[in-house]
Design an enzyme around this catalytic site. Structure first.
Site, PDB file in Angstrom:
ATOM      1  N   GLU A   9       4.138   6.472  10.021  1.00 23.42           N
ATOM      2  CA  GLU A   9       5.171   6.118  10.833  1.00 23.42           C
ATOM      3  C   GLU A   9       5.819   5.228   9.482  1.00 23.42           C
ATOM      4  OE1 GLU A   9       4.738   4.338  13.770  1.00 23.42           O
ATOM      5  OE2 GLU A   9       3.419   5.897  14.220  1.00 23.42           O
TER       6      GLU A   9
ATOM      7  N   CYS B 181       9.072  -3.891   9.701  1.00 24.66           N
ATOM      8  CA  CYS B 181       9.591  -2.337   9.644  1.00 24.66           C
ATOM      9  C   CYS B 181      10.623  -2.041  10.733  1.00 24.66           C
ATOM     10  CB  CYS B 181       8.571  -1.399   9.748  1.00 24.66           C
ATOM     11  SG  CYS B 181       7.312  -1.746  11.270  1.00 24.66           S
TER      12      CYS B 181
HETATM   13  P1  NAD Z   1       5.464   2.236   0.406  1.00 28.64           P
HETATM   14  O1  NAD Z   1       5.061   3.918   1.047  1.00 28.64           O
HETATM   15  O2  NAD Z   1       5.758   2.402  -1.084  1.00 28.64           O
HETATM   16  O3  NAD Z   1       3.783   2.067  -0.373  1.00 28.64           O
HETATM   17  C1  NAD Z   1       2.787   2.735   0.710  1.00 28.64           C
HETATM   18  C2  NAD Z   1       1.304   3.613   0.364  1.00 28.64           C
HETATM   19  O4  NAD Z   1       1.645   4.308  -0.314  1.00 28.64           O
HETATM   20  C3  NAD Z   1       0.889   2.287  -0.169  1.00 28.64           C
HETATM   21  O5  NAD Z   1      -0.962   2.387   0.152  1.00 28.64           O
HETATM   22  C4  NAD Z   1       1.060   2.678  -1.599  1.00 28.64           C
HETATM   23  O6  NAD Z   1      -0.112   2.484  -1.557  1.00 28.64           O
HETATM   24  C5  NAD Z   1       1.139   4.314  -0.808  1.00 28.64           C
HETATM   25  N1  NAD Z   1       1.995   5.104  -2.215  1.00 28.64           N
HETATM   26  C6  NAD Z   1       2.663   4.544  -2.743  1.00 28.64           C
HETATM   27  N2  NAD Z   1       3.636   5.013  -3.141  1.00 28.64           N
HETATM   28  C7  NAD Z   1       2.440   6.441  -2.814  1.00 28.64           C
HETATM   29  C8  NAD Z   1       3.061   7.827  -4.399  1.00 28.64           C
HETATM   30  N3  NAD Z   1       3.872   8.686  -4.439  1.00 28.64           N
HETATM   31  N4  NAD Z   1       1.675   9.468  -3.354  1.00 28.64           N
HETATM   32  C9  NAD Z   1       0.787   8.641  -2.341  1.00 28.64           C
HETATM   33  N5  NAD Z   1       0.734   7.023  -2.408  1.00 28.64           N
HETATM   34  C10 NAD Z   1       1.386   6.479  -2.391  1.00 28.64           C
HETATM   35  O7  NAD Z   1       5.556   1.173   1.611  1.00 28.64           O
HETATM   36  P2  NAD Z   1       5.846  -0.372   1.065  1.00 28.64           P
HETATM   37  O8  NAD Z   1       7.097  -0.478   0.018  1.00 28.64           O
HETATM   38  O9  NAD Z   1       4.271  -0.803   1.539  1.00 28.64           O
HETATM   39  O10 NAD Z   1       5.909  -0.522   2.567  1.00 28.64           O
HETATM   40  C11 NAD Z   1       7.183  -0.784   3.328  1.00 28.64           C
HETATM   41  C12 NAD Z   1       8.150   0.888   4.016  1.00 28.64           C
HETATM   42  O11 NAD Z   1       6.876   0.315   4.763  1.00 28.64           O
HETATM   43  C13 NAD Z   1       9.220   0.081   4.219  1.00 28.64           C
HETATM   44  O12 NAD Z   1      10.233   1.786   4.343  1.00 28.64           O
HETATM   45  C14 NAD Z   1       8.597   0.431   6.060  1.00 28.64           C
HETATM   46  O13 NAD Z   1      10.050   0.300   7.102  1.00 28.64           O
HETATM   47  C15 NAD Z   1       7.360   0.980   5.796  1.00 28.64           C
HETATM   48  N6  NAD Z   1       6.932   0.377   6.973  1.00 28.64           N
HETATM   49  C16 NAD Z   1       7.266   1.037   7.693  1.00 28.64           C
HETATM   50  C17 NAD Z   1       6.073   1.074   9.795  1.00 28.64           C
HETATM   51  C18 NAD Z   1       5.884   1.502  10.706  1.00 28.64           C
HETATM   52  O14 NAD Z   1       5.549   1.482  11.454  1.00 28.64           O
HETATM   53  N7  NAD Z   1       6.855   2.477  10.536  1.00 28.64           N
HETATM   54  C19 NAD Z   1       5.130  -0.476   8.866  1.00 28.64           C
HETATM   55  C20 NAD Z   1       5.328  -0.829   8.079  1.00 28.64           C
HETATM   56  C21 NAD Z   1       6.610  -0.692   7.038  1.00 28.64           C
END
Ligand code: NAD
Length: 459
Positions: A213, A247
């Site tokens: 997602e 998002c």
């Molecule tokens: P992110 O991808 O930075 O982090 C999400 C999760 O992944 C966190 O728990 C983090 O600890 C983990 N993570 C980060 N880097 C990692 C790596 N290198 N390896 C493994 N795990 C890792 O996202 P964010 O900043 O927390 O959220 C914002 C983003 O999420 C935006 O792009 C937004 O559009 C998207 N989002 C999508 C939805 C949806 O339902 N489609 C909903 C909310 C947010």
């Protein structure tokens, strides 16, 4: 921070718990969900306090966009888990007589659920509900950027589920990395497109199926037939909810040139109505999650033409709802997902031109269309690819448990909510049961006139 040895032990315990069949009983699954619902009601004030601490969310916004959605999902599964789990009988071709065919919904096994910070409660617990209802065990890794909400969720999980069924590990990216080295049976990830690619790569090593997602630039198109005042009110609501850190927020507006001035004024009026003239000082208006994002958004602000808003409150990391106009397609604000309270407004003359603008940022998570013209709606919807969306509204499609929620292409793969969640977290197992009493002989080699008979029976 969680000790890696403890993580390994819990993963092992969950595998054993699943293998021994403890998640198979539907009554037990529903019992856990009922307890989960009760605990969320009891801890409502704590959840709101945590969301206030992490994101500055008001109680109203916390309830509307986080708590109520999780409650609805749980209630849906308390009511429907039995029905959804039912084996489906399907027809069998005559050639396989005498036999019966069925589809069974079997849990994958061990699910890894990684969630983001922007709706930390809802985006962790809504998929959890579907995963548990479908009979899986679950390891949760929430975002390190929303620690207060993580703490409350951890307490709720620990009081509702045994760790062999559901366990939550807090911590930073290192915890994610440790977990991703292990073999899970399904990975459900919500977060950025960049990290989504890492998750898929890690999952590929074990051939683990994923639901991703992700984010992207979701357009909002307003044509000359739209009811402008209503459109502006709804866009302002959806865009500045959680200070634009949503998002499915409209990332940018593409407005017909003949109504753009009217739309800008209506947006400005509604922004002031919802958040006062000084939103950056308004207590119920959320803050930007951290310094890094605050600096990133401040930089974008300094590179754009501000039509309204654009005020910052540095100590509290708040940026007021902001309209950017005029905007050209090659400006930095149009380069990537904004994820903040900055709304660029572009204009178009023809439908083809509006489509061209959208095509520059392919396969968004959401698309919104404000129009009273049926032909405009039909043409645009058939020409553009996107995860889901609304006509004459924004964001609310994700609040309907009867609609699958998910992206396509850059914005992700797979979907969930309600029935779709159950299917996402279940393997559809095909079974054909044949009678051992009769054995039709013509499928075996050297049967006389085999081809002629096969053509007759199989068509
Ligand atoms: P992110 O991808 O930075 O982090 C999400 C999760 O992944 C966190 O728990 C983090 O600890 C983990 N993570 C980060 N880097 C990692 C790596 N290198 N390896 C493994 N795990 C890792 O996202 P964010 O900043 O927390 O959220 C914002 C983003 O999420 C935006 O792009 C937004 O559009 C998207 N989002 C999508 C939805 C949806 O339902 N489609 C909903 C909310 C947010």
């Amino acid at each position: 921070m969680t000790d890696p040895a403890k993580i390994m032990q819990v993963i092992e315990d969950q595998r054993t718990f699943f293998k021994e069949g403890h998640t198979r009983n539907l009554k037990t699954r529903v019992m856990y969900l009922k307890g989960f619902l009760r605990e969320i009601s009891l801890r409502e004030k704590d959840i709101m306090k945590a969301l206030q601490a992490d994101l500055g969310k008001s109680d109203g916004e916390a309830y509307m966009t986080e708590i109520s959605l999780v409650r609805e999902e749980i209630r849906y599964f308390i009511k429907n888990t039995y029905k959804l789990s039912r084996t489906k009988r399907v027809k069998t071709p005559l050639a396989h007589f005498p036999s019966a065919s069925r589809i069974e919904y079997h849990p994958y096994g061990g699910v890894l659920l990684i969630s983001p910070w922007n709706y930390p409660f809802q985006l962790t617990f809504a998929p959890l509900v579907g995963a548990v209802a479908a009979g899986n065990t679950v390891i949760i890794k929430p975002s390190e950027d929303s620690p207060a909400t993580t703490q409350v969720m951890k307490e709720i999980v620990e009081s509702c589920f045994p760790p062999e069924l559901v366990a939550l590990f807090d911590g930073d990216v290192e915890v994610s990395r440790t977990l991703l080295e292990e073999k899970f049976d399904f990975i459900f990830f919500t977060g950025s497109t960049g990290v989504g690619k890492i998750i898929m790569e890690k999952a590929a090593a074990h051939l683990t199926p994923v639901c991703l997602e992700l984010g992207g630039k979701s357009p909002c198109i307003v044509d000359e037939t739209a009811r402008i005042e209503t459109a502006a009110r709804r866009i302002a609501w959806g865009k500045f909810l959680n200070a634009g850190q949503t998002c499915v927020a409209p990332d940018y507006v593409v407005a017909h040139e003949s109504i753009v001035e009217e739309l800008l004024e209506a947006l400005k009026r509604n922004m002031a109505l919802f958040y006062t003239e000084k939103a950056e000082h308004y207590a119920d208006y959320p803050k930007i999650i951290n310094q890094r994002h605050f600096d990133r958004l401040s930089e974008l602000l300094s590179q754009s033409k501000i039509y309204a808003g654009g005020e910052r409150q540095v100590e509290e990391q708040k940026i007021s709802p902001t309209l950017l106009y005029p905007v050209q397609g090659d400006e930095p604000i149009m380069a990537g997902e904004i994820f903040g309270p900055l709304l660029p407004i572009m204009t178009y003359k023809t439908r083809e031109e509006a489509e061209e603008i959208v095509h520059r940022h392919p396969t968004p998570l959401a698309l919104y269309l404000f129009s009273e013209s049926k032909s405009f709606q039909t043409e645009l919807l058939s020409n553009l690819s996107f995860g889901g969306g609304c006509i004459n509204d924004v964001v609310v499609h994700l609040a309907n448990a009867n609609l699958p929620f998910g992206g396509i292409g850059q914005s992700g793969m797979g979907s969930y909510h309600g029935k779709k969640s159950f299917q996402t977290f279940s393997h559809e197992r095909a079974l054909l049961k044949k009678s051992a009493l009769i054995d039709t002989p013509f499928r075996y080699h050297r049967y006389p006139n085999q081809l002629k008979i096969l053509k007759k029976v199989m068509g």
